[in-house]
Motif scaffolding. Structure first.
Motif, PDB file in Angstrom:
ATOM      1  N   GLN A  13       0.806  -1.218   0.000  1.00 46.35           N
ATOM      2  CA  GLN A  13       0.000   0.000   0.000  1.00 46.35           C
ATOM      3  C   GLN A  13       0.840   1.270   0.000  1.00 46.35           C
ATOM      4  OE1 GLN A  13      -3.436  -0.069   2.608  1.00 46.35           O
ATOM      5  NE2 GLN A  13      -3.508  -2.307   2.554  1.00 46.35           N
ATOM      6  N   CYS A  49      -8.668   9.017   6.713  1.00 35.82           N
ATOM      7  CA  CYS A  49      -7.772   7.889   6.502  1.00 35.82           C
ATOM      8  C   CYS A  49      -8.360   6.962   5.443  1.00 35.82           C
ATOM      9  CB  CYS A  49      -7.473   7.163   7.816  1.00 35.82           C
ATOM     10  SG  CYS A  49      -5.991   6.113   7.737  1.00 35.82           S
ATOM     11  N   ASN A  50      -8.110   5.658   5.538  1.00 33.12           N
ATOM     12  CA  ASN A  50      -8.599   4.709   4.542  1.00 33.12           C
ATOM     13  C   ASN A  50      -9.282   3.550   5.239  1.00 33.12           C
ATOM     14  OD1 ASN A  50      -7.548   1.927   2.940  1.00 33.12           O
ATOM     15  ND2 ASN A  50      -8.693   3.422   1.731  1.00 33.12           N
ATOM     16  N   THR A  51     -10.508   3.250   4.804  1.00 28.57           N
ATOM     17  CA  THR A  51     -11.301   2.227   5.473  1.00 28.57           C
ATOM     18  C   THR A  51     -12.010   1.314   4.473  1.00 28.57           C
ATOM     19  OG1 THR A  51     -13.180   3.760   5.586  1.00 28.57           O
ATOM     20  CG2 THR A  51     -11.718   3.671   7.504  1.00 28.57           C
ATOM     21  N   PHE A 106     -15.798   3.043   4.701  1.00 28.70           N
ATOM     22  CA  PHE A 106     -15.882   3.195   3.253  1.00 28.70           C
ATOM     23  C   PHE A 106     -16.956   2.273   2.675  1.00 28.70           C
ATOM     24  CE2 PHE A 106     -14.635   2.494  -1.156  1.00 28.70           C
ATOM     25  CZ  PHE A 106     -14.314   3.776  -1.590  1.00 28.70           C
ATOM     26  N   VAL A 148     -13.023  13.491   1.171  1.00 27.67           N
ATOM     27  CA  VAL A 148     -11.901  12.629   1.562  1.00 27.67           C
ATOM     28  C   VAL A 148     -10.787  13.482   2.159  1.00 27.67           C
ATOM     29  CG1 VAL A 148     -10.179  10.962   0.766  1.00 27.67           C
ATOM     30  CG2 VAL A 148     -12.467  11.005  -0.289  1.00 27.67           C
ATOM     31  N   GLN A 186      -2.935   8.755   3.617  1.00 30.93           N
ATOM     32  CA  GLN A 186      -3.676   7.536   3.301  1.00 30.93           C
ATOM     33  C   GLN A 186      -5.051   7.835   2.708  1.00 30.93           C
ATOM     34  OE1 GLN A 186      -2.703   6.528   7.228  1.00 30.93           O
ATOM     35  NE2 GLN A 186      -1.798   4.568   6.725  1.00 30.93           N
ATOM     36  N   GLY A 187      -5.579   9.009   2.990  1.00 30.44           N
ATOM     37  CA  GLY A 187      -6.814   9.402   2.331  1.00 30.44           C
ATOM     38  C   GLY A 187      -6.574   9.741   0.874  1.00 30.44           C
ATOM     39  N   LEU A 232      -4.976   6.382  -0.890  1.00 29.10           N
ATOM     40  CA  LEU A 232      -5.696   5.114  -0.850  1.00 29.10           C
ATOM     41  C   LEU A 232      -7.213   5.269  -0.969  1.00 29.10           C
ATOM     42  CD1 LEU A 232      -3.627   3.426   2.011  1.00 29.10           C
ATOM     43  CD2 LEU A 232      -3.210   3.381  -0.467  1.00 29.10           C
ATOM     44  N   THR A 233      -7.813   6.161  -0.166  1.00 29.93           N
ATOM     45  CA  THR A 233      -9.265   6.315  -0.251  1.00 29.93           C
ATOM     46  C   THR A 233      -9.666   6.931  -1.582  1.00 29.93           C
ATOM     47  OG1 THR A 233      -9.448   6.522   2.146  1.00 29.93           O
ATOM     48  CG2 THR A 233     -11.293   7.344   0.848  1.00 29.93           C
ATOM     49  N   GLU A 270      -9.496   4.222  -4.153  1.00 32.15           N
ATOM     50  CA  GLU A 270     -10.633   3.312  -4.131  1.00 32.15           C
ATOM     51  C   GLU A 270     -11.920   3.996  -4.607  1.00 32.15           C
ATOM     52  OE1 GLU A 270     -10.913   0.039  -1.258  1.00 32.15           O
ATOM     53  OE2 GLU A 270      -9.584   1.227   0.021  1.00 32.15           O
TER      54      GLU A 270
END
Length: 375
Positions: free
Chosen positions: A35, A172-174, A186, A203, A211-212, A215-216, A219
């Protein structure tokens, strides 16, 4: 030992899983989507032993509370299958990241299966197979939990915001990168998107590791969601303008009193949400609830290296953004007290208001003894 190789992904959502077990001719391995390399590269790490997995966990190549539990279980199985010291591996894995309670939970699940098999007269290979089966079971349970959390979360949004057209702020990322399924917070946003009720996903970039943003946003883009990236310190202006209907975050640990440890920056969002009368919703599986930790003050908060703040974009090879020798305060998480949390959404239902009794009752319906043993 960990090796790298490139992977490709296409279509809606990444076709490269965040984590998978693979049987190679030279022996079983645990394969991780790195990641740290997203969103520009999709590179997989191949872990052949526990030290390589621990390095990947600490470096945040694999991350997210639910997925860390799955990784811990597979790591224990990897040690067993390859003939390493299982008890030593369990101890090392369980303490690789102190705040994320799921990591130790996954390790204990696989270790319990291994010990039970060995105590029943199974040989090493049979005991290792039992550990692997438990890891696979946990992986599937996490995917199932993700789907149920999405359903419960969407139902809660419909109750709290009957007008629909949600503008949701997340931190962050979920998503699928932290889960065996579609994620936690998410996944709720994804469920709203599928029924065409997601007007906007705000976001947070999420400092210091972005990470937002990395990664978010990655996604959300692949899922075709309407999303907008913002710097963390711009969230207040969104609240002030009335552009946020609800905040959705995940959790790395929820204490017995309902205090929530999540990526640093979550607590300020909770304060903003309370001031502006916006629901602040935590989405996490019951495995993230740690009834053995009494309150937020008892949660150990991991401190990250200073270079993640003093260099951009937060890596050893990043570009300096502060004078050489600058000291940095870099906690990985902050703690949100229960009185600022509107609801905690789990796979087994919603706790609202968030109280110690409510959490204990919910966990009593879902917990089994195999996750509560000590290493």
């Amino acid at each position: 030992m960990a090796d790298q190789y490139a992977a490709s992904a296409s279509g809606t959502g990444s076709s490269v899983p965040a984590l998978r077990w693979e049987e190679l001719p030279e022996g079983p391995v645990l394969v991780l989507l790195d990641q740290r390399r997203l969103p520009t590269e999709e590179i997989e790490l191949v872990c052949t032993d526990v030290p390589a997995l621990i390095e990947a966990i600490r470096a945040l190549a694999v991350r997210g509370a639910p997925l860390l539990g799955v990784a811990g279980a597979y790591g224990l199985a990897l040690a067993a299958v390859r003939g390493f010291d299982v008890e030593e591996a369990a101890e090392m894995l369980a303490h690789a990241r102190p705040t994320a309670v799921n990591l130790g939970y996954g390790v204990r699940r696989a270790l319990a299966a291994y010990r039970t098999a060995a105590g029943s007269g199974a040989d090493g290979l049979q005991a290792a197979a039992a550990a692997l089966a438990e890891a696979r079971a946990l992986h599937q349970e996490d995917a199932d939990a993700s789907a149920r959390m999405a359903a419960h979360g969407l139902e809660l949004l419909e109750e709290l915001l009957p007008g629909g057209g949600y503008r949701l702020l997340t931190h962050c990322n979920t998503g699928a990168l932290v889960s065996g399924g579609e994620g936690t917070a998410f996944a709720v946003a994804g469920a709203a998107h599928r029924v065409r009720e997601l007007r906007r996903l705000w976001v947070d970039e999420t400092r210091p590791l972005l990470q937002g943003a990395r990664l978010t946003a990655y996604e959300a883009a692949r899922a075709g969601m309407p999303y907008t990236l913002l710097s963390d310190n711009a969230a207040g202006s969104l609240f002030s303008a009335g552009e946020v209907d609800a905040v959705l975050i995940g959790a790395d640990r929820v204490a017995a009193d309902g205090s929530v440890a999540n990526k640093v920056g979550s607590y300020p969002l909770a304060v903003l949400a309370r001031y502006h009368h916006v629901p602040f919703i935590v989405v996490a599986p019951t495995t993230t609830v740690d009834l053995g930790t009494s309150d937020g003050a008892a949660i150990e908060v991991e401190q990250r290296p200073g270079y993640e703040v003093t260099e951009f974009p937060g890596s050893v090879s990043g570009n300096p953004v502060a004078p050489l020798g600058t000291q940095a305060y870099n906690p990985a998480f902050d703690i949100t007290p229960p009185e600022l949390v509107t609801a905690i959404v789990t796979e087994n239902g919603v706790v609202s208001p968030v109280t110690e009794a409510g959490l204990a009752e919910l966990c009593a319906r879902s917990r089994s003894g195999n996750g509560m043993m000590s290493i």
